[in-house]
Scaffold this active site. Structure first.
Site, short mmCIF file in Angstrom:
data_model
loop_
_atom_site.label_atom_id
_atom_site.label_comp_id
_atom_site.label_asym_id
_atom_site.label_seq_id
_atom_site.Cartn_x
_atom_site.Cartn_y
_atom_site.Cartn_z
CG ASP A 165 -1.86 1.17 1.31
OD1 ASP A 165 -1.56 2.22 0.72
OD2 ASP A 165 -2.90 1.05 1.99
CE LYS A 190 -7.13 8.71 2.50
NZ LYS A 190 -6.65 7.46 3.05
C1 LIG Z 1 -7.25 6.15 3.28
C2 LIG Z 1 -6.43 4.95 3.17
C3 LIG Z 1 -6.95 3.75 2.67
C4 LIG Z 1 -8.41 3.59 2.27
O1 LIG Z 1 -8.73 4.37 1.15
P1 LIG Z 1 -10.18 5.01 0.88
O2 LIG Z 1 -9.96 5.77 -0.38
O3 LIG Z 1 -10.53 5.85 2.07
O4 LIG Z 1 -11.14 3.87 0.71
C5 LIG Z 1 -6.10 2.66 2.55
N1 LIG Z 1 -4.80 2.75 2.92
C6 LIG Z 1 -4.27 3.87 3.42
C7 LIG Z 1 -2.84 3.89 3.83
C8 LIG Z 1 -5.06 5.01 3.56
O5 LIG Z 1 -4.52 6.12 4.09
#
Ligand SMILES: *Cc1c(COP(=O)(O)O)cnc(C)c1O
Length: 375
Positions: A165, A190
């Site tokens: 991720d 993000k």
């Molecule tokens: C926000 C986030 C997610 C989930 O993403 P969404 O777009 O809110 O569904 C997954 N991993 C990390 C590290 C995040 O900051």
């Protein structure tokens, strides 16, 4: 970032990617398609443009866009079968933790949460049923770093699918596929979108077989991103580099100030030499995330700092142009027992920042005056 994807439109010569707001496509005769497009769950030109940009940026071959980061993560988990297990870093994103422990366990997929900052911990948990190693680096909110190359090597040795991720780092600063990782994913909500106006997820892989599996899963389960939001991400990506550069200037100023502040007990950011696995981070990334955290005396002091800031918006999420501030024990980590939290190092006075692109001096001065209100 600027020239990736289907940049100019063949039909009109439009310089920006058009928003193809259509669910279906004319067939000139039965089964005779103009291009490869047939139905927009399967493929849409605006989404396809975005998918090719993220594949390029992550040095992969295949990209996929989903309706949220969690939809992207769910598609990744759907590569597994009933009876399979996966290993994740113990401080994984809360939504990922919830989906795995409350949804996917019902389908017979089990998880082991491991402190992956020490790579030798991982191997102890690998069993015959283990099929995937999934890591987030740096993690939230203490920015713990896991060795990407060592994780990829370990996964290959045991025949596991490796996943990173990469939300916190962006493809501008960290490219896990270059280290042998199989799949990289993003909450594009993000940094990739970067303006707090879209919820989206992205996946990239260089593996042809995994690419075919994602195309099948995405079309079959349907968590795809719409054309409007795909367009907003394409637009967001064009300024990703500029934003990350300014965020890094701001991070440097803020970290320096925080380290000198007597009211601050500890600062957590991978740019700090004394930070856990700082050297490993330097070897696998060429810049920094705008997320960091620091400790003041207690929750009351943390609240006071937050109330006294002018430019830091009190909100969840991260990675946008505007700086955000939050208290993990009251928000993202509220559902975890305080004893467990303390063991993980998430103390009551911890403040998390997502540093934006405002002027460096404005941000440093604002946070400093807020800290100076503490007795
Ligand atoms: C926000 C986030 C997610 C989930 O993403 P969404 O777009 O809110 O569904 C997954 N991993 C990390 C590290 C995040 O900051």
């Amino acid at each position: 970032m600027i020239h990736g994807g289907l940049t100019t439109d063949d039909f009109t010569g439009a310089v920006t990617t058009p928003i193809y707001q259509t669910s279906t496509y004319l067939q000139d005769d039965i089964g005779d398609l103009r291009q490869e497009y047939e139905y927009s769950r399967t493929a849409n030109p605006t989404r396809a443009s975005l998918e090719s940009v993220i594949a390029d940026l992550e040095h992969g071959k295949h990209g996929f866009a989903f309706g949220s980061g969690m939809a992207a993560i769910s598609a990744v988990i759907m590569l597994l079968d009933e009876g399979d297990r996966l290993i994740l870093n113990s401080d994984v994103y809360g939504g990922t933790y919830r989906a795995l422990t409350k949804v996917f366990t019902r389908f017979g997929i089990d998880v082991d949460f491991v402190d992956t900052t020490h790579i030798e911990n991982i191997e102890k948990y690998i069993r015959p049923e283990t099929k995937m190693l999934y890591i987030e680096t740096p993690s939230n909110p203490l920015l713990r770093v896991t060795d990407i190359k060592a994780s990829a090597e370990l996964a290959h040795k045991h025949g596991l699918i490796s996943v990173v991720d990469n939300t916190f780092m962006t493809p501008y600063y960290q490219n896990p596929l270059d280290f042998g990782i199989d799949i990289v994913l993003h909450s594009a909500t993000k940094y990739i979108g970067g303006r707090s106006d879209v919820v989206a997820g992205l996946v990239a892989t260089a593996n042809v077989d995994l690419g075919a599996q994602f195309a099948f899963i995405s079309n079959s389960t349907g968590g795809v991103l719409g054309p409007q939001d795909s367009y907003l991400l394409i637009r967001g990506i064009k300024t990703l580099g500029l934003r990350m550069e300014q965020i890094n200037r701001n991070v440097e100023g803020i970290v320096q100030m925080l380290q000198k502040q007597p009211k601050v007990q500890q600062v957590f950011h991978p740019s700090i030499k004394e930070h856990m696995n700082h050297t490993i981070h330097q070897n696998q990334a060429i810049g920094h995330t705008g997320v960091g955290s620091f400790e003041v005396k207690d929750t009351e002091a943390a609240k006071q700092v937050i109330h006294a800031t002018k430019y830091f918006t009190l909100a969840e999420s991260l990675g946008a142009v505007e700086s955000l501030i939050s208290i993990p024990v009251l928000t993202t980590h509220a559902s975890i027992q305080s004893g467990v939290r303390a063991k993980e190092g998430i103390t009551d006075g911890l403040i998390r920042l997502s540093i934006g692109i405002e002027d460096t001096e404005d941000l440093v001065n604002d946070l400093e005056q807020a800290l100076n209100t503490l007795k």
